[in-house]
Design a protein around this motif. Structure first.
Motif, PDB file in Angstrom:
ATOM      1  N   LEU A 192       0.817  -1.201   0.000  1.00 41.63           N
ATOM      2  CA  LEU A 192       0.000   0.000   0.000  1.00 41.63           C
ATOM      3  C   LEU A 192       0.855   1.257   0.000  1.00 41.63           C
ATOM      4  O   LEU A 192       2.068   1.211   0.260  1.00 41.63           O
ATOM      5  N   PHE A 193       0.229   2.389  -0.286  1.00 39.60           N
ATOM      6  CA  PHE A 193       0.873   3.668  -0.020  1.00 39.60           C
ATOM      7  C   PHE A 193       1.182   3.736   1.473  1.00 39.60           C
ATOM      8  O   PHE A 193       0.552   3.076   2.295  1.00 39.60           O
ATOM      9  N   TYR A 194       2.135   4.593   1.829  1.00 41.14           N
ATOM     10  CA  TYR A 194       2.508   4.705   3.233  1.00 41.14           C
ATOM     11  C   TYR A 194       1.339   5.147   4.114  1.00 41.14           C
ATOM     12  O   TYR A 194       1.251   4.761   5.280  1.00 41.14           O
ATOM     13  N   SER A 195       0.447   5.967   3.577  1.00 33.18           N
ATOM     14  CA  SER A 195      -0.659   6.491   4.373  1.00 33.18           C
ATOM     15  C   SER A 195      -1.661   7.168   3.451  1.00 33.18           C
ATOM     16  O   SER A 195      -1.336   7.512   2.306  1.00 33.18           O
ATOM     17  N   PRO A 196      -2.880   7.400   3.937  1.00 31.07           N
ATOM     18  CA  PRO A 196      -3.832   8.181   3.142  1.00 31.07           C
ATOM     19  C   PRO A 196      -3.312   9.585   2.828  1.00 31.07           C
ATOM     20  O   PRO A 196      -3.601  10.112   1.738  1.00 31.07           O
ATOM     21  N   TYR A 197      -2.580  10.190   3.735  1.00 32.03           N
ATOM     22  CA  TYR A 197      -2.003  11.508   3.467  1.00 32.03           C
ATOM     23  C   TYR A 197      -1.065  11.466   2.271  1.00 32.03           C
ATOM     24  O   TYR A 197      -1.142  12.297   1.356  1.00 32.03           O
ATOM     25  N   GLU A 198      -0.170  10.483   2.248  1.00 28.55           N
ATOM     26  CA  GLU A 198       0.794  10.422   1.153  1.00 28.55           C
ATOM     27  C   GLU A 198       0.102  10.055  -0.162  1.00 28.55           C
ATOM     28  O   GLU A 198       0.482  10.545  -1.232  1.00 28.55           O
ATOM     29  N   ALA A 199      -0.943   9.232  -0.098  1.00 30.40           N
ATOM     30  CA  ALA A 199      -1.693   8.911  -1.313  1.00 30.40           C
ATOM     31  C   ALA A 199      -2.432  10.135  -1.837  1.00 30.40           C
ATOM     32  O   ALA A 199      -2.498  10.369  -3.050  1.00 30.40           O
ATOM     33  N   ALA A 200      -2.986  10.944  -0.938  1.00 30.72           N
ATOM     34  CA  ALA A 200      -3.699  12.152  -1.356  1.00 30.72           C
ATOM     35  C   ALA A 200      -2.736  13.163  -1.968  1.00 30.72           C
ATOM     36  O   ALA A 200      -3.043  13.816  -2.981  1.00 30.72           O
ATOM     37  N   ALA A 201      -1.558  13.316  -1.378  1.00 28.30           N
ATOM     38  CA  ALA A 201      -0.568  14.220  -1.957  1.00 28.30           C
ATOM     39  C   ALA A 201      -0.141  13.736  -3.335  1.00 28.30           C
ATOM     40  O   ALA A 201       0.010  14.541  -4.275  1.00 28.30           O
ATOM     41  N   TRP A 202       0.036  12.421  -3.479  1.00 27.99           N
ATOM     42  CA  TRP A 202       0.390  11.861  -4.777  1.00 27.99           C
ATOM     43  C   TRP A 202      -0.723  12.093  -5.798  1.00 27.99           C
ATOM     44  O   TRP A 202      -0.464  12.381  -6.966  1.00 27.99           O
ATOM     45  N   ALA A 203      -1.972  11.985  -5.358  1.00 28.12           N
ATOM     46  CA  ALA A 203      -3.102  12.218  -6.261  1.00 28.12           C
ATOM     47  C   ALA A 203      -3.059  13.622  -6.836  1.00 28.12           C
ATOM     48  O   ALA A 203      -3.256  13.830  -8.037  1.00 28.12           O
ATOM     49  N   VAL A 204      -2.785  14.600  -5.987  1.00 24.95           N
ATOM     50  CA  VAL A 204      -2.716  15.988  -6.460  1.00 24.95           C
ATOM     51  C   VAL A 204      -1.530  16.173  -7.398  1.00 24.95           C
ATOM     52  O   VAL A 204      -1.636  16.825  -8.449  1.00 24.95           O
ATOM     53  N   LEU A 205      -0.396  15.602  -7.054  1.00 24.31           N
ATOM     54  CA  LEU A 205       0.806  15.771  -7.879  1.00 24.31           C
ATOM     55  C   LEU A 205       0.663  15.100  -9.243  1.00 24.31           C
ATOM     56  O   LEU A 205       1.075  15.653 -10.269  1.00 24.31           O
ATOM     57  N   SER A 206       0.083  13.918  -9.285  1.00 18.54           N
ATOM     58  CA  SER A 206       0.154  13.085 -10.491  1.00 18.54           C
ATOM     59  C   SER A 206      -1.047  13.218 -11.418  1.00 18.54           C
ATOM     60  O   SER A 206      -0.998  12.698 -12.533  1.00 18.54           O
ATOM     61  N   SER A 207      -2.098  13.896 -10.992  1.00 23.59           N
ATOM     62  CA  SER A 207      -3.296  14.002 -11.816  1.00 23.59           C
ATOM     63  C   SER A 207      -2.976  14.587 -13.186  1.00 23.59           C
ATOM     64  O   SER A 207      -2.408  15.669 -13.309  1.00 23.59           O
ATOM     65  N   ARG A 208      -3.298  13.801 -14.240  1.00 19.40           N
ATOM     66  CA  ARG A 208      -3.113  14.196 -15.638  1.00 19.40           C
ATOM     67  C   ARG A 208      -1.655  14.515 -15.971  1.00 19.40           C
ATOM     68  O   ARG A 208      -1.366  15.307 -16.869  1.00 19.40           O
ATOM     69  N   ARG A 209      -0.735  13.883 -15.271  1.00 17.57           N
ATOM     70  CA  ARG A 209       0.688  14.062 -15.559  1.00 17.57           C
ATOM     71  C   ARG A 209       1.374  12.700 -15.539  1.00 17.57           C
ATOM     72  O   ARG A 209       0.847  11.731 -14.985  1.00 17.57           O
ATOM     73  N   GLN A 210       2.568  12.623 -16.126  1.00 14.86           N
ATOM     74  CA  GLN A 210       3.284  11.358 -16.216  1.00 14.86           C
ATOM     75  C   GLN A 210       3.742  10.905 -14.826  1.00 14.86           C
ATOM     76  O   GLN A 210       4.456  11.636 -14.138  1.00 14.86           O
ATOM     77  N   PRO A 211       3.340   9.696 -14.390  1.00 17.69           N
ATOM     78  CA  PRO A 211       3.716   9.242 -13.052  1.00 17.69           C
ATOM     79  C   PRO A 211       5.217   9.234 -12.803  1.00 17.69           C
ATOM     80  O   PRO A 211       5.668   9.646 -11.729  1.00 17.69           O
TER      81      PRO A 211
END
Length: 330
Positions: free
Chosen positions: A155-174
């Motif tokens: 899993l992701f380390y935490s919901p916080y880190e997953a949410a931050a990743w969601a904002v960073l990666s939306s519609r951009r190259q992972p």
């Protein structure tokens, strides 16, 4: 990058030498219930983490639950002989904790909190023997389990880190944004030395609120990252809280955070919180691979998928991850 970082065997040898010299030792032990393979977890890539060659150590660098500090953990799973010599039960996983330079002293750290979070990240907080029963009920899942013995969804380390990743990666190259996330951690988070490698942990929410701009992050994403940080500080992204809400209410809840829509709410709730029995009913790749495995003429409808997945309970999430990750091996 030094030679130890480049050569997996050299990294492993260096780590073993440090342990033999008494320079490091496990701070905690987790005894899995049922099969577990740390090597499979290391090779499993998703989100901002890419699968890597296993050298005997899994290196984790993250914000500890509560999101006030960062820690690193060197996770190992000794083979049967070494484990027995060390007095460990078969399959046991050990963790050696590393704290950032200038961070809290070891005695100020809640070791049990680190152990619980590592267990959640590696899906070691569930009974793998029960998952094997899914394979007994459904021979297709059984074949996948045999092809990847001990694979559990990391899993992701935490919901916080997953949410931050969601904002960073939306519609951009992972891959591109994974590099940006690493640079953000190095600049504003913490860098930890883990078994011959340096890993950057994401800034804590408090640190993230101090970031007004950053190369590679569009200016309109900064306020959204701040919204994620505030939600984390307010307890909205606490993993235990989301588990208590249940998957549907939790998904609706996190969508109140700016920048988190239906797709990323599922990522946060299912792949960062630890729900093991949520069926990805609208995931095209899972449906296509299910049709391939079960020799269906077309991807199943939602109703057909639900019916087919009944034998997978209470591990429908795990079964779906197995289908996505292992079908190509058959």
């Amino acid at each position: 990058m030094n030679a130890i970082t480049r050569d997996p065997k050299a990294r492993a040898a260096a780590a073993q030498a440090r342990t033999a010299a008494g320079e490091t030792g496990p701070d905690f032990t987790i005894v899995p219930r049922g099969p577990f393979s740390l090597a499979e977890s290391v090779a499993f890539g998703f989100g901002q983490r890419h699968g890597t060659e296993y050298d005997g150590v899994m290196r984790l660098a993250f914000c500890l639950d509560g999101y006030r500090q960062q820690v690193g953990v060197e996770v190992r799973q000794p083979d049967a002989g070494d484990g027995a010599a060390a007095g460990l039960p078969p399959g046991a996983v050990t963790g050696t904790i590393v704290t950032p330079a200038g961070g809290p002293a070891d005695e100020a750290l809640d070791v049990d909190a680190v152990r619980r979070q590592v267990a959640r990240v590696l899906s070691l907080d569930h009974d793998g023997e029960e998952f094997l029963k899914v394979g007994e009920r459904d021979p297709v899942i059984g074949r996948l389990q045999a092809a990847a013995p001990g694979l559990r969804p990391p899993l992701f380390y935490s919901p916080y880190e997953a949410a931050a990743w969601a904002v960073l990666s939306s519609r951009r190259q992972p891959r591109q944004m994974a590099q940006v996330r690493d640079r953000l951690g190095r600049a504003h988070g913490a860098v930890l030395e883990l078994a011959g490698e340096q890993l950057a942990a994401l800034p804590t929410p408090g640190q993230l609120l101090g970031v007004e701009s950053f190369p590679g992050i569009p200016s309109d994403r900064i306020p959204r990252l701040h919204g994620v940080a505030r939600a984390a500080l307010d307890g909205q992204l606490d993993a235990d809280r989301l588990m208590e809400l249940g998957p549907e209410r939790a998904r609706a809840d996190v969508q109140s955070i700016a920048g988190i829509g239906p797709f990323y709410s599922a990522l946060i709730v299912i792949r960062a919180t630890g729900f093991a029995d949520v069926l990805p009913e609208n995931e095209p790749k899972a449906l296509a691979l299910t049709a391939q495995l079960y020799e269906l003429a077309a991807p199943p409808t939602v109703a057909e998928f639900r019916a087919l997945a009944e034998p997978w309970r209470p591990f429908r999430t795990w079964a779906a991850v197995l289908i996505r990750a292992v079908t190509a091996r058959l």
